[in-house]
Design a protein around this motif. Structure first.
Motif, PDB file in Angstrom:
ATOM      1  N   THR A   1     -25.576  30.245  39.687  1.00 49.35           N
ATOM      2  CA  THR A   1     -25.005  29.717  40.741  1.00 49.35           C
ATOM      3  C   THR A   1     -25.532  28.740  41.279  1.00 49.35           C
ATOM      4  O   THR A   1     -26.752  28.193  41.018  1.00 49.35           O
ATOM      5  N   GLU A   2     -24.846  27.694  42.120  1.00 43.78           N
ATOM      6  CA  GLU A   2     -25.348  26.613  42.662  1.00 43.78           C
ATOM      7  C   GLU A   2     -26.614  26.939  43.397  1.00 43.78           C
ATOM      8  O   GLU A   2     -27.632  26.110  43.227  1.00 43.78           O
TER       9      GLU A   2
ATOM     10  N   LEU B   1     -26.524  32.956  33.186  1.00 44.73           N
ATOM     11  CA  LEU B   1     -25.611  32.617  34.096  1.00 44.73           C
ATOM     12  C   LEU B   1     -26.302  32.221  35.451  1.00 44.73           C
ATOM     13  O   LEU B   1     -27.023  33.100  36.063  1.00 44.73           O
TER      14      LEU B   1
ATOM     15  N   ASP C   1     -22.462  27.248  46.359  1.00 42.87           N
ATOM     16  CA  ASP C   1     -21.848  28.397  46.080  1.00 42.87           C
ATOM     17  C   ASP C   1     -22.613  29.354  45.726  1.00 42.87           C
ATOM     18  O   ASP C   1     -23.635  29.300  44.972  1.00 42.87           O
TER      19      ASP C   1
ATOM     20  N   ASP D   1     -20.132  32.205  42.345  1.00 45.56           N
ATOM     21  CA  ASP D   1     -19.519  31.709  41.226  1.00 45.56           C
ATOM     22  C   ASP D   1     -20.546  31.430  39.899  1.00 45.56           C
ATOM     23  O   ASP D   1     -21.241  30.464  39.850  1.00 45.56           O
ATOM     24  N   TYR D   2     -20.894  32.670  39.117  1.00 47.35           N
ATOM     25  CA  TYR D   2     -21.784  32.395  38.281  1.00 47.35           C
ATOM     26  C   TYR D   2     -21.344  31.887  37.006  1.00 47.35           C
ATOM     27  O   TYR D   2     -20.155  32.291  36.359  1.00 47.35           O
ATOM     28  N   ARG D   3     -22.161  30.851  36.470  1.00 50.45           N
ATOM     29  CA  ARG D   3     -21.663  30.127  35.333  1.00 50.45           C
ATOM     30  C   ARG D   3     -22.671  29.820  34.272  1.00 50.45           C
ATOM     31  O   ARG D   3     -24.057  29.903  34.701  1.00 50.45           O
ATOM     32  N   THR D   4     -22.489  29.460  33.139  1.00 54.65           N
ATOM     33  CA  THR D   4     -23.689  29.096  32.187  1.00 54.65           C
ATOM     34  C   THR D   4     -23.875  27.454  32.620  1.00 54.65           C
ATOM     35  O   THR D   4     -22.916  26.659  32.996  1.00 54.65           O
ATOM     36  N   HIS D   5     -25.090  27.193  32.438  1.00 54.89           N
ATOM     37  CA  HIS D   5     -25.441  25.745  32.578  1.00 54.89           C
ATOM     38  C   HIS D   5     -26.397  25.199  31.669  1.00 54.89           C
ATOM     39  O   HIS D   5     -27.239  26.005  31.399  1.00 54.89           O
ATOM     40  N   ARG D   6     -26.027  23.874  30.851  1.00 55.02           N
ATOM     41  CA  ARG D   6     -26.902  23.915  29.773  1.00 55.02           C
ATOM     42  C   ARG D   6     -28.452  23.581  30.188  1.00 55.02           C
ATOM     43  O   ARG D   6     -29.422  23.570  29.316  1.00 55.02           O
TER      44      ARG D   6
END
Ligand SMILES: [Zn+2]
Length: 453
Positions: free
Chosen positions: A312-313, A310, A297, A300-305
């Motif tokens: 993306t994959e 932000l 992806d 799709d920007y997300r937070t990741h621990r």
């Protein structure tokens, strides 16, 4: 009479010579087991004497002479055993002065377990559950279940005559005392029917096995789908000279993934000394690294621990690959090969393989590339045909579950019998009483013929 007729029908008693009592059902408790007991009588006019064979044409030669009581385990209702207490008619032959007991197709001679329950056992053995559990559910002994298992599996054996045009072969982990603990199975690649299970998967044993089939059958095999296990090549060459080898696509991908993964582990261990966070990312995100590059992806920007801000994959994979440039090289190679394979583009696949020979690769990856080179003919066919080993992997999975359900198997022939029953037994096939009766009839006819001569 009507109610006894209904009870008979419900319990599956088909023999018209069995007459239930007017009040047939009683309840009895024996060793803390509540039994449902059905009472009845078995009687008819015999056609001939069982002992001397004289025919009973005049109905005078053979007379009724008392009864013999026997209790038959009939079936199971509401977790309670249903017993049939049957008064079997005894006959006396005036001709030879011997007696014999009336027979029924409900139960075999000298046996107290009805064919109804035996059929239930056979059907239960098709499912994933231990044999002990089947015995418990039907309140029969373990050895009864095993006896049924052996008897039912016997006619399911392969006939060693016919082979389908497209074979799919694989191995599975068998029982310990089989040499190498690996056994072999094969099925029709088109209709996915199991053909046979062979104890030993070693080359010579397999060649011996397949040589039992007639030459015409062996020469009619057009393709053999398999994984990359080199002894099979010799087996196919010897036994199916006209067949083309198809390497299962799933196994090619698996091989590539394994190479990529092993190199990831190496990079990960190297990173351990330098950067703890890189180490953790490489350790946790193994799955992401194995994902097809073209399916990552990017929007799709997300937070990741594990990351700041932000991501993306695609960004995460890029980060992982920057840790070691050789990882990126292996990653690209594996993805290019997977992509070519997915598009069924063998020319592309081969070009990439040949290109990869020009640069230095980690040892394990190099071995994988060499293996793929060795099997390129099979890979080419994998791109041409739509055959795969998907179905056989499903069978394999079920075998694993059968083994697990019984906490492993010590006896190979029992495991094999269960596999055959699982895949080859159909409801109509198991009619022991039909077989029993046919044989009895044949014997009687022969006897009569001999007498007439
Ligand atoms: Zn007689």
């Amino acid at each position: 009479m009507a109610h006894t007729h209904c009870i008979k029908k419900m319990l599956g008693i088909e023999d018209p010579n069995i007459y239930l009592d007017d009040m047939p059902v009683v309840f009895e408790e024996n060793k803390q087991v509540k039994n449902i007991v059905v009472q009845g009588k078995l009687s008819y006019t015999p056609r001939c004497c069982k002992k001397c064979g004289i025919t009973n044409d005049s109905h005078q030669d053979i007379i009724k002479n008392g009864t013999k009581l026997s209790t038959i385990k009939l079936t199971h209702i509401n977790f309670q055993p249903v017993l049939l207490r049957l008064k079997k008619q005894r006959f006396l032959c005036k001709h030879c002065a011997q007696t014999f007991i009336a027979e029924t197709k409900l139960v075999e001679r000298h046996c107290f377990i009805s064919n109804i329950i035996k059929r239930t056992i056979a059907m239960e053995l098709r499912e994933i559950q231990s044999m002990r559990l089947v015995a418990q559910h039907l309140s029969v002994s373990n050895s009864t279940v095993i006896r049924v298992l052996e008897k039912v599996a016997e006619p399911l054996e392969a006939n060693h005559i016919y082979l389908p045009q497209h074979l799919s072969i694989d191995e599975f982990k068998s029982v310990k005392n089989v040499s190498g603990a690996m056994s072999f199975l094969f099925l029709d690649a088109q209709n996915h029917r199991l053909i046979d299970v062979v104890e030993d998967r070693r080359q010579n044993q397999l060649i011996d096995y397949f040589m039992r089939y007639p030459k015409e059958s062996r020469y009619s095999v057009k393709t053999v789908t398999m994984d990359m296990y080199s002894p099979y090549l010799a087996v196919v060459k010897d036994c199916f000279p006209k067949a083309q080898i198809v390497i299962d696509r799933f196994h090619i991908v698996q091989h590539l993934n394994r190479a990529l993964n092993s190199f990831r582990i190496r990079v990960m261990n190297e990173a351990k000394k330098k950067s703890e966070t890189d180490y953790r990312k490489l350790k946790k995100q193994w799955k992401l690294l194995l994902k097809n590059e073209w399916e990552l992806d990017v929007t799709d920007y997300r937070t990741h621990r594990l990351y700041e801000g932000l991501v993306t994959e695609k960004m995460m994979v890029d980060y992982l690959l920057h840790i070691n440039p050789r990882l990126r090289q292996v990653y690209t190679l594996v993805n290019d090969l997977r992509f070519a394979l997915q598009r069924h583009d063998f020319d592309q696949f081969k070009t990439i393989l040949e290109e990869s020979r020009k640069y230095v690769l980690p040892k394990k990856v190099r071995t994988t590339v060499q293996t793929l080179f060795k099997y390129q003919e099979g890979i080419r066919n994998a791109c041409l045909y739509t055959l795969s080993n998907g179905a056989i992997e499903g069978v394999n999975n079920k075998i694993k579950n059968i083994k697990r359900s019984g906490f492993g198997y010590r006896n190979y022939s029992h495991l094999r019998a269960r596999i055959l029953i699982s895949y080859r037994l159909t409801a109509s096939q198991f009619e022991p009483k039909a077989l029993h009766y046919k044989e009895e009839k044949r014997r009687q006819e022969e006897k009569e013929k001999a007498k007439a001569n």
